[in-house]
Enzyme design. Sequence first.
Site, PDB file in Angstrom:
ATOM      1  N   CYS A 618       0.830  -1.205   0.000  1.00  0.00           N
ATOM      2  CA  CYS A 618       0.000   0.000   0.000  1.00  0.00           C
ATOM      3  C   CYS A 618       0.864   1.254   0.000  1.00  0.00           C
ATOM      4  O   CYS A 618       0.454   2.293  -0.528  1.00  0.00           O
ATOM      5  CB  CYS A 618      -0.956   0.001   1.183  1.00  0.00           C
ATOM      6  SG  CYS A 618      -0.138  -0.119   2.794  1.00  0.00           S
ATOM      7  N   HIS A1014      -1.262   1.532   7.563  1.00  0.00           N
ATOM      8  CA  HIS A1014      -1.798   1.426   6.209  1.00  0.00           C
ATOM      9  C   HIS A1014      -1.758   2.797   5.544  1.00  0.00           C
ATOM     10  O   HIS A1014      -2.015   3.819   6.183  1.00  0.00           O
ATOM     11  CB  HIS A1014      -3.228   0.892   6.231  1.00  0.00           C
ATOM     12  CG  HIS A1014      -3.825   0.740   4.867  1.00  0.00           C
ATOM     13  ND1 HIS A1014      -3.241  -0.022   3.883  1.00  0.00           N
ATOM     14  CD2 HIS A1014      -4.947   1.259   4.305  1.00  0.00           C
ATOM     15  CE1 HIS A1014      -3.983   0.018   2.791  1.00  0.00           C
ATOM     16  NE2 HIS A1014      -5.020   0.802   3.024  1.00  0.00           N
TER      17      HIS A1014
END
Length: 1071
Positions: A618, A1014
């Site tokens: 990510c 994230h």
Amino acid sequence: MLDDDKGTAMHPHITPFTPEYSNELLRRVQDLYHEDIKHYYPQLKLEKLLDLLEHTEYLFELYLDSIHHDRPNDALTAFIIGCYYVFLIIPQSLQFQTRNKSYSIYTDLKKMYENEMNMTNVVLMVKKEIGVVLDESVKHGAGIEHRITKKRAFSVPADDLSGQVASLSLDTAAPQDHGLKGTFTEDDAEQSSPVWTAPNLEPNDQLKLALLPEVIPTPAFREPERKTSVPVRPSVLLEDVPSIYHEDDTSFASLNPPFREITADRSVTHRKDSYHSVYMVDSGNLKEDNDDLFNVENDGFIQSLDILQKQSIITAPELFSILSNRVEREKVLLIDLRIPQRSAINHIVAPNLVNVDPNLLWDKQTNTPIYKDDILEHLLKENENFINRNKFDYIVYYTDVKTFMTINFDYAFIFFYLMLTSQKTPLTTVPTTLLGGYEKWKKTLHSYAQEYHISIEDYLYRPYSQKARLQQEQQQQQQQPDSQDSFSAKESSTKVPEPPSWKPPDLPIRLRKRPPPPPPVSMPTTPEIPPPLPPKIMVHSQVSSISRKPPIPAKQHVKKEQLNSNEIIQRKRQHQHQHYDQQILQPQRAYNIPTIERSPNVYVSLSITGLRNLGNTCYINSMIQCLFAAKTFRTLFISSKYKSYLQPIRSNGSHYSPKLSNSLSMLFNKMYLNGGCSVVPTGFLKVINQLRPDLKIPDDQQDTQEFLMILLDRLHDELSDQQHVANDYPNLLLYNADALKVSNNEYKHWFDKNVIGNGISPIDDIFQGQMENSLQCKRCGYTTFNYSTFYVLSLAIPRRSMKLSKLGRSTEKRVKLEDCINMFTSDEVLSGENAWDCPRCGPTASVSTSVSALENEPSIVKSKKKKSRFFTLHTGTKRRHLDFFGDGITEGHNSNNNNTTIFERERSRSPFRMLGGSGKRSSSSTPFSTGGNDSNNSSDYKNKKLTTVKTINFVTLPKILVIHLSRFYYDLTKKNNTVVTYPLILNIILKNNDTMKYKLFGVVNHTGTLISGHYTSLVNKDLEHNVNIGRSKWYYFDDEVVKADRKHGSDKNLKISSSDVYVLFYERVYD
């Protein structure tokens, strides 16, 4: 830096020692800081970053040498001091916040120290002591007597700016008047700016295909008896819950609504669990000689299969509901579509299981996929389940990430095509793919094992798990006869155990909540000439060879010898463009940029594309989305213009391999042409992994701004053909010292040596800015200047203060981005032992030292206190340096004029030929000095207090300004979650008082910690990055999930606050 083989782990002849985590070690760490480091720390922070990096390398070499010669005490001392440099001195140094290629050297040095496993205790001890030092430094103001704030960054109130936004342009000259009047907002206005939060995600936010029902109908999916067709919708993820099965049920299909009506809550699924997106085939894998396999009449049919494959999915809970039922599991043919080595060590347990090696689907002789199912049947003729596949009610196939990363073509689609178009063995059901593959199945079983206490071994074959080994040993003890010899016993224990017999326990009804869905509405037949579908917009001319699918053989009755390959390609292109010629195609641009902006589908026209997360990628996906939105940068690679700047082959035969620039160009083209789809960046990730295996892609999480520096550094190296770059970007070689308000001689010396000498590239034209650092002695007026370049501006976040609300409650004030910049550029007044050791009037200076002699003074730390070899900056030591991208190793040598190491290799060949600092410090009597004294008036200033003013100014700013907010502390375990308010329009004042105006177009957000967090991104996809209400188009990107975000600012709401904002992308605009 250091060679790859340096380090005790790579030297078998070096016997490392491991200091124990003890009070004795802690005292050693503390003593070294208080007796040695603390005294030099204020002066070392003012040194050039490149000098500090070289000395840190020297300390590591000294550590290795001491171990080699059995001097553990010296080795420990060198390593501890090196750790202080890595984790304290360098991060607090003057040039560290301006990120250039030197930062990549720092990250590699840091990894070398951290990778010394035998010294882990030392690293932990040093980090703990640094925490104490920094806490004390904050309490006492970091040795800064006071700050002189300069308002170098500002934004204007919404009322003043709303009428100006529409006039901003990217094409005119820069304004000269910054107009500070009325530009600063009140604190109450800052506190009232909306706090951004991630939008709620819905099922359709996960991108599949850029198809709108009103634009692209799908006649291939009509059932024969129906008079009206149902438009194809992008498939959605189903709820991540188990299915219900009742013993008295006779049919699964009778209880299910149509598949297209099933919805799901995307928030309960995980972005890593889906293989359900567009798989791209690199054009390099397909030879142009095989273009005759395409048929223009077959395009519609292939697209129909493509859509059907994306819709034909089954979730892990739904597959579990089938396999846990004694009756229904016999009706399933489960196909393990992975390489045999993977299938042998783990697979899903099912009564009817077939392993199909994806490599069997590729014909190595023709370099094309196989297109006849009888070829595959011949290869699997001994497998009765596969031969009799038409007798099963369910056909489910699955794969995994490692197989996907290994195979370079879309084997899943080829397999689906072969199964569905078989004339010899027509199927009664559409094959479905397991959503999330093996990884999702394994994760689901672990979840069920904790919640429902099922046995994982009944549904997952893992012969090397601990429980499986115990069961195997028990079976061997029960079945093995006493007379068996030891050799046979040893031989049987080394064999891979057979899969367990299918006897899963009965599960409670509460575990089965919903039966699986039936197949999609209908399966398209294979006509001789299938009904045509309006194709996706294709690339013009040279780029048209990029295909989303491998070539599929034609079924039209046309003899191949009647048409050559060029005629077939020409017919194909005419057919692809016939529906859109008058709507879409514009006059061809330079470098053949495909034109899709006129598409009626907003996702296609704006190239809104998701990116697959293949594990922990990510941090790459979010950064790529922002870089793709930078129009100048994107055009460079989509147009293939970058190829003219690639490094030429060298005379000695070695050359740069332009792998990264080529793979980035291919990725950008896929993203550009496949709006509405999610693209799998396999090729790009493989190249990054090849160049930087230490990133451990896709397994480890990394810092996204460090990845950005790696990317820009490598691209700069590859695109640095000086002749072509100078012809197209002459501005990189030109400057006006008077206009920049810099000292002509000193700036020219630095510019020639570090900017031109280190090489130029288009990356510099887009991302590179210049800084001036100066130290002025207030006692004698002597000033030294140091210049540097940067790609990323890394800013510390000021400490939050408390304020009283209207209700009398104390709340933390938000921090403005402008405050972060102003703190960075504010003048710092240093006094006492923190003051600069002025070479004219400082403690080490001689009263008789002349100004001319001072100008050749080497930049090393001096003090009354005697220094050991651990503290003298070894910038003149001849040694080898690591080439980070495999380009070889070179030797450095000293210049005769100064103490800085000079390298003869070209810019992109040496990690130490960085945009770090000038070869020597330039000195002069500052024009704004109040004293204006020289050495002849030394008696006048000897009685004055030694005070230094440290100043930072922006000399130039780039077209794309990248700002990184330093939220992580020195040890990367703690995060600063301060709410930062950032403007859509940002103004920054240069040293010459010119104002650069910037417009926000991209944001990278971070949640969680650096290790388990994230990354997501917010991008303004408007082609001109317009911020006017109704024209700005902000989209939220979470890997494959994309959602419009209408809360992220407009000309009516010019400031946004967030605790997640991490990296900001601003584009320069002009009035």
